[in-house]
Design a protein around this motif. Structure first.
Motif, short mmCIF file in Angstrom:
data_model
loop_
_atom_site.label_atom_id
_atom_site.label_comp_id
_atom_site.label_asym_id
_atom_site.label_seq_id
_atom_site.Cartn_x
_atom_site.Cartn_y
_atom_site.Cartn_z
N GLN A 1 34.06 40.64 37.96
CA GLN A 1 34.88 40.13 36.86
C GLN A 1 36.32 40.58 37.12
O GLN A 1 36.58 41.75 37.38
N PHE A 2 37.24 39.63 37.05
CA PHE A 2 38.66 39.95 37.17
C PHE A 2 39.11 40.42 35.79
O PHE A 2 39.11 39.65 34.83
N TRP A 3 39.44 41.72 35.65
CA TRP A 3 39.81 42.28 34.35
C TRP A 3 41.29 42.05 34.08
O TRP A 3 41.70 41.81 32.96
N GLY A 4 42.13 42.17 35.11
CA GLY A 4 43.56 41.95 34.93
C GLY A 4 44.34 42.58 36.06
O GLY A 4 43.77 43.15 36.98
N PRO B 1 28.89 44.23 35.43
CA PRO B 1 27.96 44.81 34.44
C PRO B 1 27.48 46.21 34.81
O PRO B 1 27.21 47.03 33.95
N ASP B 2 27.38 46.50 36.12
CA ASP B 2 26.91 47.81 36.58
C ASP B 2 28.05 48.77 36.88
O ASP B 2 27.84 49.83 37.47
N GLY B 3 29.28 48.39 36.53
CA GLY B 3 30.42 49.22 36.88
C GLY B 3 30.88 48.88 38.29
O GLY B 3 30.31 48.02 38.96
N VAL B 4 31.90 49.57 38.75
CA VAL B 4 32.48 49.28 40.05
C VAL B 4 32.57 50.57 40.87
O VAL B 4 32.94 51.61 40.35
N LEU C 1 48.75 47.13 47.64
CA LEU C 1 47.68 46.57 46.83
C LEU C 1 46.71 47.69 46.46
O LEU C 1 46.25 48.43 47.33
N GLU C 2 46.45 47.82 45.17
CA GLU C 2 45.47 48.81 44.69
C GLU C 2 44.41 48.07 43.89
O GLU C 2 44.74 47.19 43.09
N VAL C 3 43.15 48.42 44.09
CA VAL C 3 42.06 47.80 43.35
C VAL C 3 41.24 48.92 42.72
O VAL C 3 40.89 49.88 43.38
N SER C 4 40.97 48.80 41.42
CA SER C 4 40.17 49.82 40.75
C SER C 4 39.42 49.22 39.57
O SER C 4 39.64 48.08 39.19
N SER C 5 38.56 50.05 39.00
CA SER C 5 37.86 49.69 37.77
C SER C 5 38.84 49.91 36.62
O SER C 5 39.75 50.72 36.74
N PRO C 6 38.65 49.20 35.49
CA PRO C 6 39.53 49.46 34.35
C PRO C 6 39.35 50.88 33.78
O PRO C 6 40.21 51.37 33.08
#
Length: 152
Positions: A23-26, A45-48, A76-81
């Motif tokens: 899911q793209f959160w933002g 759903p299971d977290g990241v 570029l940084e990618v993380s969970s919300p």
């Protein structure tokens, strides 16, 4: 209405993230200094986990290089919300009704820009907070930042 740089980037990145099964959160992309930072938040759903963030980072990074939509150098940084997740739209807040949130407004409301309270409702582009037993409504467009407050 003109699209912001972040909205344009979101439109490009969202399908790429969703094709990978997340899911793209933002995203946020403040311009600061010589190098722009593009911070993408993904969820599932299971977290990241870190491996999933790395996978999305590789894929999106390649796509951004090819598309050449970001002028100059960028990180570029990618993380969970995370637990104190930022909200990028009012519909993301619906599942958090009854929880504590903190918002910052672009302009003052009753001589304040920051409010902390219980999210009591989301209707269209309006969110309702209970701040110190006072019910306040805020239009999404007036909100600069909104985030969940995690109770430890």
């Amino acid at each position: 209405m003109r699209q912001t740089f972040e909205e344009m980037l979101s439109d490009i990145i969202r399908p790429e993230v969703e094709n990978l099964g997340y899911q793209f959160w933002g995203l946020t992309s403040p311009a600061s200094g010589k190098k722009r930072v593009v911070r993408i938040y993904i969820d599932s759903p299971d977290g990241v986990h870190i491996d999933q963030c790395a996978r999305v980072s590789r894929q999106v990074g390649l796509m951004l290089e090819v598309e050449d939509v970001i002028p100059g150098a960028f990180t570029l940084e990618v993380s969970s919300p995370g637990l104190e997740r930022p909200f990028f739209s009012p519909d993301q807040m619906v599942n958090y009704i009854g929880r504590e949130v903190k918002i910052t407004l672009f302009e003052t409301h009753d001589d304040r820009r920051k409010f902390k309270g219980t999210l009591t409702g989301v209707k269209g582009d309006t969110i309702t907070l209970n701040v110190d037993e006072e019910i306040l409504n805020f239009k999404w467009i007036s909100i600069k930042k909104a985030k969940l407050i995690h109770e430890f």
